[in-house]
Write a protein that holds these residues in place. Sequence first.
Motif, mmCIF file in Angstrom:
data_model
loop_
_atom_site.group_PDB
_atom_site.id
_atom_site.type_symbol
_atom_site.label_atom_id
_atom_site.label_comp_id
_atom_site.label_asym_id
_atom_site.label_seq_id
_atom_site.Cartn_x
_atom_site.Cartn_y
_atom_site.Cartn_z
ATOM 1 N N ILE A 106 3.977 6.495 -13.959
ATOM 2 C CA ILE A 106 2.992 6.098 -13.288
ATOM 3 C C ILE A 106 1.858 5.900 -12.937
ATOM 4 N N ALA A 107 0.496 4.880 -12.761
ATOM 5 C CA ALA A 107 -0.557 5.083 -12.582
ATOM 6 C C ALA A 107 -0.669 4.103 -10.992
ATOM 7 N N VAL A 108 -1.852 4.399 -9.915
ATOM 8 C CA VAL A 108 -1.156 3.597 -8.857
ATOM 9 C C VAL A 108 -2.741 3.461 -8.081
ATOM 10 N N ALA A 109 -3.507 3.177 -7.190
ATOM 11 C CA ALA A 109 -4.724 2.825 -7.219
ATOM 12 C C ALA A 109 -4.590 3.141 -5.867
ATOM 13 N N CYS A 110 -5.085 4.382 -5.077
ATOM 14 C CA CYS A 110 -4.653 4.545 -3.449
ATOM 15 C C CYS A 110 -5.097 3.455 -2.120
ATOM 16 N N ASP A 111 -5.537 2.583 -3.482
ATOM 17 C CA ASP A 111 -6.034 1.032 -1.781
ATOM 18 C C ASP A 111 -5.449 0.310 -2.289
ATOM 19 N N THR A 112 -3.911 0.202 -2.740
ATOM 20 C CA THR A 112 -3.094 -0.841 -3.282
ATOM 21 C C THR A 112 -1.629 -1.016 -2.100
ATOM 22 N N PRO A 113 -2.137 -1.182 -0.738
ATOM 23 C CA PRO A 113 -1.759 -0.796 0.529
ATOM 24 C C PRO A 113 0.103 -1.959 0.082
ATOM 25 N N PHE A 114 0.187 -2.865 -1.054
ATOM 26 C CA PHE A 114 1.554 -2.780 -0.801
ATOM 27 C C PHE A 114 2.240 -2.971 -2.204
ATOM 28 N N ALA A 115 1.813 -2.581 -2.630
ATOM 29 C CA ALA A 115 2.862 -1.561 -4.296
ATOM 30 C C ALA A 115 3.894 -1.125 -4.175
ATOM 31 N N PHE B 86 -3.392 -6.672 -4.482
ATOM 32 C CA PHE B 86 -4.391 -6.467 -3.505
ATOM 33 C C PHE B 86 -4.769 -5.021 -3.203
ATOM 34 N N ASN B 87 -5.735 -4.895 -3.523
ATOM 35 C CA ASN B 87 -7.207 -3.998 -3.358
ATOM 36 C C ASN B 87 -7.868 -4.292 -1.706
ATOM 37 N N MET B 88 -7.598 -2.836 -1.535
ATOM 38 C CA MET B 88 -8.574 -3.122 0.122
ATOM 39 C C MET B 88 -9.878 -2.377 -0.017
ATOM 40 N N ASN B 89 -10.940 -2.955 -0.608
ATOM 41 C CA ASN B 89 -12.469 -2.358 -0.488
ATOM 42 C C ASN B 89 -13.535 -3.010 0.301
#
Length: 215
Positions: free
Chosen positions: A89-98, A193-196
Amino acid sequence: METTAVILAGGKSSRMGENKALMELGGITVMEKIIRELEPIAGRIVIVADDKEAYRAFGKEVITDMYKGAGPLAGLHAGLTSSASTWNIAVACDTPFANRGLFQELLRQARQSESKAAREGGSSGPEAVIARTGDRVHPLLAVYRRSVLPGLERELRLGHYKMTVWLDGLRTEYADGEKLAAAAGLPQECLAFNMNRPEDYEKAKAWLEKMKGPL
Protein backbone atom coordinates in the motif's frame (compact mmCIF):
# COMPACT_ATOMS: atom_id res chain seq x y z
CA MET A 1 2.73 -12.98 2.65
CA GLU A 2 1.86 -9.99 4.77
CA THR A 3 1.09 -6.62 3.24
CA THR A 4 3.51 -3.73 3.75
CA ALA A 5 2.21 -0.16 3.93
CA VAL A 6 4.42 2.73 2.86
CA ILE A 7 3.52 6.17 4.20
CA LEU A 8 5.24 8.89 2.17
CA ALA A 9 6.16 11.85 4.36
CA GLY A 10 9.11 13.32 2.50
CA GLY A 11 7.60 16.62 1.40
CA LYS A 12 8.69 19.96 2.82
CA SER A 13 5.13 21.19 3.61
CA SER A 14 6.23 24.59 2.29
CA ARG A 15 2.73 25.63 1.23
CA MET A 16 1.26 24.66 4.59
CA GLY A 17 3.96 26.35 6.64
CA GLU A 18 4.25 23.45 9.11
CA ASN A 19 4.52 19.68 8.98
CA LYS A 20 1.21 18.45 7.52
CA ALA A 21 1.54 14.96 8.94
CA LEU A 22 1.79 16.30 12.50
CA MET A 23 -1.25 18.56 12.33
CA GLU A 24 -4.24 17.44 14.38
CA LEU A 25 -7.71 16.52 13.23
CA GLY A 26 -10.24 15.13 15.66
CA GLY A 27 -7.71 15.16 18.49
CA ILE A 28 -4.99 13.09 16.78
CA THR A 29 -2.32 13.85 14.20
CA VAL A 30 -2.95 12.96 10.57
CA MET A 31 0.00 10.55 10.74
CA GLU A 32 -1.43 8.73 13.74
CA LYS A 33 -4.82 8.51 12.07
CA ILE A 34 -3.35 6.94 8.92
CA ILE A 35 -1.33 4.47 11.01
CA ARG A 36 -4.45 3.43 12.94
CA GLU A 37 -6.30 2.78 9.71
CA LEU A 38 -3.44 0.72 8.29
CA GLU A 39 -2.61 -1.40 11.33
CA PRO A 40 -5.50 -3.89 10.96
CA ILE A 41 -4.59 -4.71 7.36
CA ALA A 42 -0.82 -4.24 7.05
CA GLY A 43 1.62 -6.51 8.84
CA ARG A 44 4.33 -3.89 8.50
CA ILE A 45 4.16 -0.10 8.23
CA VAL A 46 7.12 2.05 7.21
CA ILE A 47 7.33 5.83 7.06
CA VAL A 48 9.53 7.37 4.37
CA ALA A 49 10.78 10.75 5.55
CA ASP A 50 13.88 12.94 5.48
CA ASP A 51 13.47 13.88 9.15
CA LYS A 52 13.58 10.60 11.06
CA GLU A 53 13.35 12.25 14.48
CA ALA A 54 10.01 13.87 13.65
CA TYR A 55 8.35 10.44 13.35
CA ARG A 56 10.13 8.21 15.87
CA ALA A 57 7.37 8.73 18.42
CA PHE A 58 4.91 6.81 16.22
CA GLY A 59 6.73 3.54 16.87
CA LYS A 60 7.15 2.60 13.22
CA GLU A 61 10.29 2.13 11.17
CA VAL A 62 11.36 5.38 9.50
CA ILE A 63 13.49 5.18 6.37
CA THR A 64 14.94 7.82 4.06
CA ASP A 65 15.14 8.18 0.28
CA MET A 66 18.16 6.74 -1.49
CA TYR A 67 17.66 9.22 -4.34
CA LYS A 68 17.57 12.68 -2.79
CA GLY A 69 15.44 15.39 -4.33
CA ALA A 70 13.66 12.97 -6.66
CA GLY A 71 10.16 13.44 -5.25
CA PRO A 72 7.47 10.80 -4.62
CA LEU A 73 9.07 8.22 -6.92
CA ALA A 74 12.10 8.15 -4.63
CA GLY A 75 9.89 7.70 -1.58
CA LEU A 76 8.05 4.81 -3.19
CA HIS A 77 11.38 3.30 -4.24
CA ALA A 78 12.68 3.44 -0.66
CA GLY A 79 9.52 1.83 0.68
CA LEU A 80 9.47 -0.98 -1.87
CA THR A 81 13.18 -1.62 -1.40
CA SER A 82 12.59 -2.19 2.31
CA SER A 83 9.60 -4.47 1.67
CA ALA A 84 9.38 -8.24 1.28
CA SER A 85 5.65 -8.15 0.46
CA THR A 86 4.15 -8.96 -2.92
CA TRP A 87 1.56 -6.17 -2.61
CA ASN A 88 2.32 -2.84 -0.95
CA ILE A 89 0.00 0.00 0.00
CA ALA A 90 1.26 3.50 -0.83
CA VAL A 91 -0.35 6.50 0.85
CA ALA A 92 0.69 10.12 1.24
CA CYS A 93 0.92 11.54 4.75
CA ASP A 94 -1.46 14.39 3.96
CA THR A 95 -4.57 12.37 3.05
CA PRO A 96 -6.49 12.55 6.34
CA PHE A 97 -9.64 10.74 5.21
CA ALA A 98 -8.04 7.66 3.64
CA ASN A 99 -9.24 4.73 5.72
CA ARG A 100 -9.02 0.96 6.05
CA GLY A 101 -12.11 0.36 3.91
CA LEU A 102 -10.46 2.20 1.03
CA PHE A 103 -7.16 0.33 1.46
CA GLN A 104 -8.96 -3.01 1.69
CA GLU A 105 -10.82 -2.33 -1.55
CA LEU A 106 -7.60 -1.52 -3.38
CA LEU A 107 -6.05 -4.76 -2.14
CA ARG A 108 -9.19 -6.74 -2.95
CA GLN A 109 -9.19 -5.54 -6.56
CA ALA A 110 -5.47 -6.23 -6.94
CA ARG A 111 -5.72 -9.77 -5.65
CA GLN A 112 -8.92 -10.50 -7.56
CA SER A 113 -7.34 -9.36 -10.83
CA GLU A 114 -4.19 -11.33 -10.04
CA SER A 115 -6.21 -14.50 -9.41
CA LYS A 116 -8.23 -14.00 -12.58
CA ALA A 117 -5.07 -13.64 -14.66
CA ALA A 118 -3.64 -16.81 -13.12
CA ARG A 119 -6.81 -18.79 -13.87
CA GLU A 120 -7.01 -17.62 -17.47
CA GLY A 121 -3.32 -18.17 -18.15
CA GLY A 122 -1.26 -16.43 -20.78
CA SER A 123 -1.67 -13.01 -19.21
CA SER A 124 -0.06 -11.19 -16.32
CA GLY A 125 -2.03 -9.51 -13.59
CA PRO A 126 -1.74 -5.82 -12.72
CA GLU A 127 1.42 -4.31 -11.30
CA ALA A 128 -0.50 -1.44 -9.75
CA VAL A 129 -4.06 -0.61 -8.73
CA ILE A 130 -4.57 3.12 -8.34
CA ALA A 131 -7.48 5.10 -6.95
CA ARG A 132 -9.35 7.22 -9.48
CA THR A 133 -12.00 9.82 -8.71
CA GLY A 134 -13.68 11.40 -11.70
CA ASP A 135 -10.92 12.10 -14.23
CA ARG A 136 -8.16 12.29 -11.60
CA VAL A 137 -5.83 9.44 -10.70
CA HIS A 138 -4.05 9.26 -7.36
CA PRO A 139 -0.72 7.39 -7.56
CA LEU A 140 -0.11 7.96 -3.86
CA LEU A 141 -3.34 6.24 -2.95
CA ALA A 142 -2.63 2.89 -4.51
CA VAL A 143 -1.19 -0.60 -4.17
CA TYR A 144 1.94 -1.72 -6.03
CA ARG A 145 3.59 -5.08 -6.63
CA ARG A 146 7.16 -5.15 -5.39
CA SER A 147 8.13 -6.46 -8.84
CA VAL A 148 7.90 -2.90 -10.21
CA LEU A 149 11.07 -2.04 -8.28
CA PRO A 150 13.72 -2.71 -10.98
CA GLY A 151 11.95 -0.50 -13.50
CA LEU A 152 11.42 2.19 -10.89
CA GLU A 153 15.09 2.18 -9.97
CA ARG A 154 16.05 2.41 -13.63
CA GLU A 155 13.92 5.54 -14.04
CA LEU A 156 15.50 7.16 -10.99
CA ARG A 157 19.02 6.37 -12.18
CA LEU A 158 18.20 8.01 -15.49
CA GLY A 159 16.93 11.11 -13.68
CA HIS A 160 13.32 10.54 -14.74
CA TYR A 161 11.24 11.64 -11.77
CA LYS A 162 7.74 12.06 -13.20
CA MET A 163 5.44 9.50 -11.64
CA THR A 164 2.87 9.74 -14.44
CA VAL A 165 5.49 8.84 -17.06
CA TRP A 166 6.65 5.84 -15.03
CA LEU A 167 3.06 4.67 -14.54
CA ASP A 168 2.51 4.65 -18.31
CA GLY A 169 4.94 1.75 -18.52
CA LEU A 170 3.18 -0.41 -15.92
CA ARG A 171 0.27 -2.81 -16.17
CA THR A 172 -2.08 -0.55 -14.27
CA GLU A 173 -5.68 -0.87 -13.19
CA TYR A 174 -7.77 1.89 -11.68
CA ALA A 175 -10.11 1.52 -8.74
CA ASP A 176 -13.41 3.27 -9.41
CA GLY A 177 -14.17 6.19 -7.13
CA GLU A 178 -17.75 5.09 -6.50
CA LYS A 179 -16.66 1.64 -5.35
CA LEU A 180 -13.95 3.12 -3.18
CA ALA A 181 -16.36 5.62 -1.65
CA ALA A 182 -18.81 2.82 -0.83
CA ALA A 183 -16.06 0.72 0.75
CA ALA A 184 -14.72 3.66 2.72
CA GLY A 185 -18.10 5.05 3.73
CA LEU A 186 -17.03 8.48 2.49
CA PRO A 187 -17.99 10.98 -0.21
CA GLN A 188 -15.71 10.71 -3.24
CA GLU A 189 -14.38 14.21 -2.66
CA CYS A 190 -12.90 13.08 0.67
CA LEU A 191 -11.17 9.91 -0.53
CA ALA A 192 -7.94 11.40 -1.82
CA PHE A 193 -8.25 14.87 -0.35
CA ASN A 194 -4.80 16.39 0.23
CA MET A 195 -4.01 19.00 2.87
CA ASN A 196 -1.49 21.19 1.08
CA ARG A 197 -2.42 24.68 2.25
CA PRO A 198 -3.88 26.25 5.41
CA GLU A 199 -7.24 26.59 3.65
CA ASP A 200 -7.20 22.83 2.99
CA TYR A 201 -6.69 22.20 6.69
CA GLU A 202 -9.68 24.40 7.49
CA LYS A 203 -11.74 22.54 4.91
CA ALA A 204 -10.74 19.19 6.43
CA LYS A 205 -11.78 20.40 9.88
CA ALA A 206 -15.12 21.57 8.50
CA TRP A 207 -15.72 18.22 6.80
CA LEU A 208 -14.81 16.39 9.98
CA GLU A 209 -17.30 18.46 11.95
CA LYS A 210 -19.95 17.74 9.35
CA MET A 211 -19.31 14.03 9.65
CA LYS A 212 -20.27 14.28 13.34
CA GLY A 213 -17.69 11.98 14.80
CA PRO A 214 -14.05 11.04 15.15
CA LEU A 215 -11.96 10.17 12.10
